[in-house]
Design a protein around this motif. Structure first.
Motif, PDB file in Angstrom:
ATOM      1  N   HIS A   1      82.015  36.902  16.727  1.00 30.54           N
ATOM      2  CA  HIS A   1      81.596  36.009  17.348  1.00 30.54           C
ATOM      3  C   HIS A   1      82.352  35.468  18.408  1.00 30.54           C
ATOM      4  O   HIS A   1      82.191  36.041  19.736  1.00 30.54           O
ATOM      5  CB  HIS A   1      81.419  34.968  16.655  1.00 30.54           C
ATOM      6  N   SER A   2      83.794  35.699  18.458  1.00 33.52           N
ATOM      7  CA  SER A   2      84.823  35.203  19.371  1.00 33.52           C
ATOM      8  C   SER A   2      84.395  36.434  20.052  1.00 33.52           C
ATOM      9  O   SER A   2      85.146  36.395  20.737  1.00 33.52           O
ATOM     10  CB  SER A   2      85.595  34.602  18.803  1.00 33.52           C
ATOM     11  N   HIS A   3      85.022  37.279  19.620  1.00 31.45           N
ATOM     12  CA  HIS A   3      85.362  39.218  20.318  1.00 31.45           C
ATOM     13  C   HIS A   3      84.071  39.297  21.581  1.00 31.45           C
ATOM     14  O   HIS A   3      84.151  39.332  22.265  1.00 31.45           O
ATOM     15  CB  HIS A   3      85.839  39.915  18.952  1.00 31.45           C
ATOM     16  N   ALA A   4      82.617  38.768  21.052  1.00 31.91           N
ATOM     17  CA  ALA A   4      81.941  39.159  21.453  1.00 31.91           C
ATOM     18  C   ALA A   4      82.044  37.455  23.835  1.00 31.91           C
ATOM     19  O   ALA A   4      81.951  37.587  24.520  1.00 31.91           O
ATOM     20  CB  ALA A   4      81.068  38.648  21.464  1.00 31.91           C
TER      21      ALA A   4
ATOM     22  N   ILE B   1      87.327  52.018  34.698  1.00 36.35           N
ATOM     23  CA  ILE B   1      86.282  51.174  34.098  1.00 36.35           C
ATOM     24  C   ILE B   1      85.278  50.920  33.981  1.00 36.35           C
ATOM     25  O   ILE B   1      84.257  50.011  33.589  1.00 36.35           O
ATOM     26  CB  ILE B   1      86.444  50.263  35.548  1.00 36.35           C
ATOM     27  N   ALA B   2      83.840  51.908  34.428  1.00 34.58           N
ATOM     28  CA  ALA B   2      82.434  51.974  34.421  1.00 34.58           C
ATOM     29  C   ALA B   2      82.929  52.677  33.196  1.00 34.58           C
ATOM     30  O   ALA B   2      81.948  52.271  31.860  1.00 34.58           O
ATOM     31  CB  ALA B   2      82.375  53.334  35.290  1.00 34.58           C
ATOM     32  N   LEU B   3      83.597  53.815  32.802  1.00 29.00           N
ATOM     33  CA  LEU B   3      83.379  54.324  31.418  1.00 29.00           C
ATOM     34  C   LEU B   3      83.703  53.118  29.848  1.00 29.00           C
ATOM     35  O   LEU B   3      83.164  52.630  29.003  1.00 29.00           O
ATOM     36  CB  LEU B   3      84.790  54.992  30.584  1.00 29.00           C
ATOM     37  N   ALA B   4      84.781  51.907  30.305  1.00 30.43           N
ATOM     38  CA  ALA B   4      85.423  50.598  29.788  1.00 30.43           C
ATOM     39  C   ALA B   4      83.784  50.204  29.283  1.00 30.43           C
ATOM     40  O   ALA B   4      83.358  49.797  28.257  1.00 30.43           O
ATOM     41  CB  ALA B   4      86.312  50.304  29.901  1.00 30.43           C
ATOM     42  N   LEU B   5      83.018  50.027  30.580  1.00 32.25           N
ATOM     43  CA  LEU B   5      81.880  48.708  30.399  1.00 32.25           C
ATOM     44  C   LEU B   5      80.763  49.746  29.603  1.00 32.25           C
ATOM     45  O   LEU B   5      79.826  48.667  28.541  1.00 32.25           O
ATOM     46  CB  LEU B   5      81.923  48.304  31.817  1.00 32.25           C
ATOM     47  N   TRP B   6      80.464  50.769  30.098  1.00 35.49           N
ATOM     48  CA  TRP B   6      79.729  51.563  29.011  1.00 35.49           C
ATOM     49  C   TRP B   6      80.090  51.047  27.471  1.00 35.49           C
ATOM     50  O   TRP B   6      79.569  51.501  26.902  1.00 35.49           O
ATOM     51  CB  TRP B   6      79.581  52.736  29.434  1.00 35.49           C
ATOM     52  N   ALA B   7      81.330  51.607  27.161  1.00 39.44           N
ATOM     53  CA  ALA B   7      82.106  51.726  25.879  1.00 39.44           C
ATOM     54  C   ALA B   7      81.916  50.550  25.107  1.00 39.44           C
ATOM     55  O   ALA B   7      81.170  50.235  24.207  1.00 39.44           O
ATOM     56  CB  ALA B   7      83.451  51.926  25.819  1.00 39.44           C
ATOM     57  N   MET B   8      82.134  49.276  25.902  1.00 37.31           N
ATOM     58  CA  MET B   8      82.080  48.334  25.216  1.00 37.31           C
ATOM     59  C   MET B   8      80.273  48.020  24.634  1.00 37.31           C
ATOM     60  O   MET B   8      80.269  46.776  23.607  1.00 37.31           O
ATOM     61  CB  MET B   8      82.531  47.588  26.339  1.00 37.31           C
ATOM     62  N   SER B   9      79.290  48.449  25.369  1.00 35.08           N
ATOM     63  CA  SER B   9      78.206  47.964  25.642  1.00 35.08           C
ATOM     64  C   SER B   9      77.204  48.844  24.250  1.00 35.08           C
ATOM     65  O   SER B   9      77.118  48.119  22.968  1.00 35.08           O
ATOM     66  CB  SER B   9      77.506  48.262  26.384  1.00 35.08           C
ATOM     67  N   LEU B  10      78.558  49.658  24.480  1.00 35.84           N
ATOM     68  CA  LEU B  10      77.272  50.782  22.649  1.00 35.84           C
ATOM     69  C   LEU B  10      78.569  49.969  21.961  1.00 35.84           C
ATOM     70  O   LEU B  10      77.980  50.149  20.733  1.00 35.84           O
ATOM     71  CB  LEU B  10      78.690  52.224  23.114  1.00 35.84           C
ATOM     72  N   ALA B  11      80.331  49.938  22.155  1.00 32.87           N
ATOM     73  CA  ALA B  11      80.816  49.142  20.329  1.00 32.87           C
ATOM     74  C   ALA B  11      80.084  47.662  20.187  1.00 32.87           C
ATOM     75  O   ALA B  11      80.421  46.729  18.996  1.00 32.87           O
ATOM     76  CB  ALA B  11      82.260  48.726  21.205  1.00 32.87           C
ATOM     77  N   LYS B  12      79.030  46.882  20.927  1.00 35.71           N
ATOM     78  CA  LYS B  12      78.792  46.074  20.672  1.00 35.71           C
ATOM     79  C   LYS B  12      77.441  45.950  19.619  1.00 35.71           C
ATOM     80  O   LYS B  12      76.997  45.520  19.285  1.00 35.71           O
ATOM     81  CB  LYS B  12      77.900  44.922  21.801  1.00 35.71           C
ATOM     82  N   ARG B  13      76.586  47.620  19.681  1.00 37.72           N
ATOM     83  CA  ARG B  13      75.596  47.569  18.581  1.00 37.72           C
ATOM     84  C   ARG B  13      76.366  47.606  17.399  1.00 37.72           C
ATOM     85  O   ARG B  13      77.576  48.036  16.713  1.00 37.72           O
ATOM     86  CB  ARG B  13      74.868  49.338  19.297  1.00 37.72           C
TER      87      ARG B  13
END
Length: 333
Positions: free
Chosen positions: A31-34, A84-96
Motif C-alpha cells: 500500500h505504501s509503495h503504491a 522515463i517513458a519506459l519507467a512509467l510503462w513499467a510502473m503500470s505493469l509492475a502494479k498488476r
C-alpha cells in the motif's frame, strides 16, 4: 517454506506451508509503495514533458548551427525521455497483481526497461564517438553563438528536471537510472556551452567534437551502470549491500539455530530483496518461535521481508551429526 502461526497440538512438517505473518506485512508494504509510485509518476511525467519539448528545439538548432555537440545532447535527451517513458510503462505493469504462472506479477518489467535503456545509451555513445572522431579529422563550420545560447537554456531546463526527479523514490533502478541520465545531461550541456563559447570567441571548431566525445563518455558510463545493475537482478545476484555470508552468520547467531543451509538471497525488482533458506533448530526449542525470531531479525537488520524458511529439528547426537527430522512437536494448553 514457513508455516502460519497457529496452536500446535499435532506433529507438523514445515516443508510445504505458507506464512500468514509475512503476507500481512506485505499488504501494508504494498500500500505504501503504491502511494510512492503515484507520486513518482507525477514527477516523471513533468520531467518527460520538459525533456521532450527541449529535445525538439535542440535538434532543430543543432542542424541549423551544424553542431554535433548539440545533436548528441539531443540524442541523450531523447534516451532520457525514452527511459522515463519506459519507467512509467513499467510502473503500470509492475502494479498488476500476480496471477497464473507470473507468481511475482510483472515487477521485473522495471528491470527490463532499465536494461533496454542502458543498452540504447551504449549504442548511442558508440555512434557519437565515431562521428566525433570523423569531425575531428575534418571539422565542419559551427555557429558558436547559437550553440552557446541553446546550451545555456538547456542547463536551465535540466536543472528544473533534476530538481523534479530528485523528489521521486530513487530506490527504484528505473527512477535512479532516469535521474542519473538527466544529471548526466546537465553536465553535457555545461560542456556544450563551454565548447560553443570557445568556438564563438576563437573560431576553433574542433572543440565541438571534443565536447561531443565528453558527452559520449558520460552516456557510456551511465549506460554501462544500468546494464550492470539490471544484469545483477536478472542473474539473481544478492542485492548490493547485502552480503549472504554476513546474513548467514546473523541467522546462525539466533538462539536455537544449529545450521543454515541452501541460503539464497536475490532481488525480485528494485527495492524488493528476497531470501530463502533451510534452518535446523535445536530440539529443545519451538521451531515456529525460532523461525519467527529469524524473520524479525532479517526484517529489522537487513530490511528483508520477503522470506521463505524451511525449518527442521536437528539431530544433535554426535554419532548422527548431519541428520535431521521434520519439525514436529506437541503443545499442551
Amino acid at each position: 517454506m514457513t508455516s502460519s502461526a497457529h496452536p500446535h497440538d499435532h506433529p507438523h512438517d514445515h516443508s510445504a506451508a505458507a506464512h500468514d505473518h509475512d503476507h500481512a506485512h506485505h499488504d501494508d508494504h504494498g500500500h505504501s509503495h503504491a502511494i510512492a509510485q503515484d507520486a513518482d509518476r507525477r514527477y516523471l511525467g513533468v520531467a518527460l514533458a520538459l525533456l521532450l519539448g527541449f529535445t525538439v528545439v535542440e535538434v532543430a538548432v543543432g542542424l541549423i548551427a551544424g553542431s554535433l555537440a548539440l545533436i548528441s545532447d539531443a540524442g541523450h535527451l531523447l534516451t532520457d525521455a525514452a527511459a522515463i517513458a519506459l519507467a512509467l510503462w513499467a510502473m503500470s505493469l509492475a502494479k498488476r497483481p500476480a496471477k497464473g504462472s507470473y507468481t511475482f506479477g510483472l515487477k521485473r518489467a522495471e528491470i527490463l526497461s532499465a536494461q533496454i535503456n542502458g543498452l540504447s545509451l551504449l549504442l548511442l555513445s558508440a555512434w557519437f564517438i565515431i562521428e566525433a572522431v570523423v569531425r575531428l579529422i575534418s571539422p565542419p563550420r559551427v555557429d558558436g553563438a547559437l550553440v552557446t545560447v541553446v546550451a545555456t537554456v538547456g542547463i536551465g531546463v535540466n536543472l528544473v528536471a533534476v530538481w523534479v526527479m530528485s523528489k521521486a523514490n530513487r530506490q527504484s533502478l528505473n527512477v535512479e537510472g532516469s535521474f542519473q541520465h538527466i544529471l548526466t545531461d546537465l553536465y553535457a550541456f555545461i560542456a556544450t556551452a563551454i565548447a560553443g563559447a570557445i568556438v564563438w570567441w576563437t573560431g576553433w571548431n574542433r572543440i565541438d567534437s571534443i565536447a561531443a566525445l565528453i558527452v559520449a563518455a558520460l552516456m557510456f558510463k551511465a549506460g554501462y551502470a544500468l546494464v550492470r545493475d539490471s544484469g545483477r537482478v536478472f542473474l539473481e545476484a544478492a542485492p548490493r549491500g547485502l552480503d549472504p555470508a554476513t546474513i548467514g552468520e546473523a541467522m546462525r547467531a539466533v538462539e536455537g539455530i544449529t545450521a543454515v543451509e541452501d541460503l539464497h538471497v536475490w532481488e525480485v525488482t528494485s527495492g524488493m530483496p528476497a531470501l530463502s533458506a533451510h534452518l535446523f533448530v535445536s530440539r529443545a526449542l519451538d521451531c515456529h518461535d525460532t523461525r519467527r525470531t529469524v524473520q524479525a531479525m532479517l526484517a529489522e537488520r537487513f530490511a528483508i521481508t520477503h522470506v521463505t524458511l524451511q525449518t527442521d529439528h536437528a539431530d544433535e547426537d554426535e554419532a548422527s551429526r548431519g541428520a535431521h527430522t521434520a519439525c514436529a512437536f506437541s503443545h499442551t494448553h
